[in-house]
Motif scaffolding. Sequence first.
Motif, PDB file in Angstrom:
ATOM      1  N   ALA A  13     -24.329 110.896  40.578  1.00  0.00           N
ATOM      2  CA  ALA A  13     -24.792 112.199  41.065  1.00  0.00           C
ATOM      3  C   ALA A  13     -26.256 112.152  41.491  1.00  0.00           C
ATOM      4  CB  ALA A  13     -24.595 113.257  39.984  1.00  0.00           C
ATOM      5  N   VAL A  14     -27.106 111.494  40.701  1.00  0.00           N
ATOM      6  CA  VAL A  14     -28.523 111.448  41.088  1.00  0.00           C
ATOM      7  C   VAL A  14     -28.716 110.566  42.321  1.00  0.00           C
ATOM      8  CG1 VAL A  14     -29.276 109.487  39.642  1.00  0.00           C
ATOM      9  CG2 VAL A  14     -30.870 111.323  40.184  1.00  0.00           C
ATOM     10  N   ASP A  15     -27.940 109.494  42.445  1.00  0.00           N
ATOM     11  CA  ASP A  15     -28.004 108.676  43.659  1.00  0.00           C
ATOM     12  C   ASP A  15     -27.629 109.500  44.892  1.00  0.00           C
ATOM     13  OD1 ASP A  15     -28.858 106.329  42.490  1.00  0.00           O
ATOM     14  OD2 ASP A  15     -26.843 105.534  42.175  1.00  0.00           O
ATOM     15  N   ALA A  16     -26.612 110.359  44.743  1.00  0.00           N
ATOM     16  CA  ALA A  16     -26.178 111.187  45.866  1.00  0.00           C
ATOM     17  C   ALA A  16     -27.253 112.195  46.263  1.00  0.00           C
ATOM     18  CB  ALA A  16     -24.888 111.911  45.501  1.00  0.00           C
ATOM     19  N   ILE A  17     -27.955 112.754  45.279  1.00  0.00           N
ATOM     20  CA  ILE A  17     -29.027 113.706  45.584  1.00  0.00           C
ATOM     21  C   ILE A  17     -30.171 113.004  46.303  1.00  0.00           C
ATOM     22  CG2 ILE A  17     -30.848 115.097  44.526  1.00  0.00           C
ATOM     23  CD1 ILE A  17     -28.791 116.030  42.484  1.00  0.00           C
ATOM     24  N   VAL A  18     -30.553 111.832  45.829  1.00  0.00           N
ATOM     25  CA  VAL A  18     -31.642 111.077  46.462  1.00  0.00           C
ATOM     26  C   VAL A  18     -31.273 110.690  47.884  1.00  0.00           C
ATOM     27  CG1 VAL A  18     -32.947 108.912  46.381  1.00  0.00           C
ATOM     28  CG2 VAL A  18     -32.589 110.231  44.291  1.00  0.00           C
ATOM     29  N   ALA A  19     -30.001 110.322  48.096  1.00  0.00           N
ATOM     30  CA  ALA A  19     -29.540 109.889  49.418  1.00  0.00           C
ATOM     31  C   ALA A  19     -29.151 111.049  50.323  1.00  0.00           C
ATOM     32  CB  ALA A  19     -28.348 108.939  49.263  1.00  0.00           C
ATOM     33  N   VAL A  20     -29.248 112.284  49.807  1.00  0.00           N
ATOM     34  CA  VAL A  20     -28.829 113.484  50.545  1.00  0.00           C
ATOM     35  C   VAL A  20     -27.396 113.296  51.042  1.00  0.00           C
ATOM     36  CG1 VAL A  20     -29.604 115.244  52.186  1.00  0.00           C
ATOM     37  CG2 VAL A  20     -31.243 113.601  51.320  1.00  0.00           C
ATOM     38  N   ALA A  21     -26.543 112.838  50.165  1.00  0.00           N
ATOM     39  CA  ALA A  21     -25.141 112.585  50.512  1.00  0.00           C
ATOM     40  C   ALA A  21     -24.395 113.905  50.694  1.00  0.00           C
ATOM     41  CB  ALA A  21     -24.475 111.754  49.418  1.00  0.00           C
ATOM     42  N   PRO A  22     -23.414 113.944  51.569  1.00  0.00           N
ATOM     43  CA  PRO A  22     -22.691 115.201  51.807  1.00  0.00           C
ATOM     44  C   PRO A  22     -21.897 115.693  50.602  1.00  0.00           C
ATOM     45  CG  PRO A  22     -21.661 113.365  52.975  1.00  0.00           C
ATOM     46  CD  PRO A  22     -22.969 112.861  52.475  1.00  0.00           C
ATOM     47  N   ASP A  23     -21.561 114.791  49.677  1.00  0.00           N
ATOM     48  CA  ASP A  23     -20.780 115.190  48.515  1.00  0.00           C
ATOM     49  C   ASP A  23     -21.639 115.359  47.266  1.00  0.00           C
ATOM     50  OD1 ASP A  23     -21.418 112.536  48.214  1.00  0.00           O
ATOM     51  OD2 ASP A  23     -19.432 111.908  47.515  1.00  0.00           O
ATOM     52  N   ARG A  24     -22.949 115.576  47.451  1.00  0.00           N
ATOM     53  CA  ARG A  24     -23.836 115.636  46.281  1.00  0.00           C
ATOM     54  C   ARG A  24     -23.514 116.833  45.385  1.00  0.00           C
ATOM     55  NH1 ARG A  24     -26.832 116.951  50.791  1.00  0.00           N
ATOM     56  NH2 ARG A  24     -27.908 118.975  50.808  1.00  0.00           N
ATOM     57  N   ALA A  25     -23.111 117.963  45.953  1.00  0.00           N
ATOM     58  CA  ALA A  25     -22.787 119.125  45.124  1.00  0.00           C
ATOM     59  C   ALA A  25     -21.558 118.851  44.262  1.00  0.00           C
ATOM     60  CB  ALA A  25     -22.555 120.351  46.002  1.00  0.00           C
ATOM     61  N   GLU A  26     -20.554 118.192  44.845  1.00  0.00           N
ATOM     62  CA  GLU A  26     -19.354 117.860  44.079  1.00  0.00           C
ATOM     63  C   GLU A  26     -19.667 116.875  42.957  1.00  0.00           C
ATOM     64  OE1 GLU A  26     -19.662 117.979  47.323  1.00  0.00           O
ATOM     65  OE2 GLU A  26     -17.800 118.551  48.350  1.00  0.00           O
ATOM     66  N   LEU A  27     -20.477 115.855  43.258  1.00  0.00           N
ATOM     67  CA  LEU A  27     -20.818 114.870  42.237  1.00  0.00           C
ATOM     68  C   LEU A  27     -21.694 115.489  41.148  1.00  0.00           C
ATOM     69  CD1 LEU A  27     -21.484 111.747  44.483  1.00  0.00           C
ATOM     70  CD2 LEU A  27     -19.558 112.114  42.931  1.00  0.00           C
ATOM     71  N   ALA A  28     -22.544 116.435  41.517  1.00  0.00           N
ATOM     72  CA  ALA A  28     -23.357 117.127  40.519  1.00  0.00           C
ATOM     73  C   ALA A  28     -22.477 117.937  39.573  1.00  0.00           C
ATOM     74  CB  ALA A  28     -24.375 118.041  41.206  1.00  0.00           C
ATOM     75  N   ALA A  29     -21.459 118.594  40.133  1.00  0.00           N
ATOM     76  CA  ALA A  29     -20.545 119.378  39.298  1.00  0.00           C
ATOM     77  C   ALA A  29     -19.760 118.472  38.351  1.00  0.00           C
ATOM     78  CB  ALA A  29     -19.587 120.177  40.183  1.00  0.00           C
TER      79      ALA A  29
END
Length: 332
Positions: free
Chosen positions: A249-265
């Motif tokens: 989830a933190v990798d997705a936020i740093v990378a501004v990944a499109p699925d960051r909200a899903e991974l955060a949840a």
Amino acid sequence: MTEERLALREAVRDLLRKDPDGHWPRLCGEIGAAGLAVPERFGGAGASLVEAHLVLEELGRGLTPSPFLGSAVLAAQALLATDADAACARLLPGIADGSRIAALVLDPGATVTRGNRLHGTVHHVLDGDSADVLLVAVSNGLYEVDTGVVSRTHTPALDLTRRLATVELRGAPGRLLGPCQPDLLRDIAAVALSAEQVGAASRALELTVEYTKTRVQFGRPIGAFQALQHRLADLYVLVESARSASYAAVDAIVAVAPDRAELAAVAAVHCTETLERVAAEMIQMHGGIGITWEHDAHRYFKRAHGTKHLFADPHENLARLAVTIFDTAPLE
């Protein structure tokens, strides 16, 4: 996990082990922890939220009281999200070196009216009563509020290692710093909290395994009984999968990944449930000593239940996300 990140983890763990009480000045001065995710031009180290994640996990292991989550992560990221260089240049250097503590009000109950007047009573604000800088995030922007014109009251919590406050805005004038992304900030908050939860769950499991090797029952260490071995193995799998979810989830936020909200949840729900289960099993496997005030087991149990509600129940966030993704109400 690079060599540099492993070295950072070991440095933080060693410092907290040697100096659990005076850790904040040393974390900031010797390691530069508060400025890890702050760009160099604003006085930080220019690293990322991944490095901050490592610090959060170590703080979670020892349930270490610290303004790191609220100030160095949430408030700093709220400022950076505004892209307001003047405000960042004024506030971030002090936050990055630990000389100033910032608190972020991130609650849908806070509102703004004509003349940039802020209203609402917000509970469970991290370090809200002792912070030097008070930021309020609402849908139309991030506001700075003079700490002297609001009511800030320390709120005793179930988890005594977490300092929380109630902030009453009472129409306080706010200084608009720039645009705000409340949804992104909530994702960052949930993911940062998941790192603490992973650290706490990992340490609680370690302490429980150590205890089962020394507690003797029926002439044998209780850890030799197969039933407990299976339960401990299940907990190990839970903790490691929670760690994977948190770092994904933190990798997705740093990378501004499109699925960051899903991974955060996913991280919020899985890490919350993991810490709750590990803490409950810690109490069970320690037996009578596990429910005494003198033993640390109750501290992990309280942290598990306190973090579940810190940034709203993660299952509620997951339900809202399901409505967004599938454009339908979730099943009851």
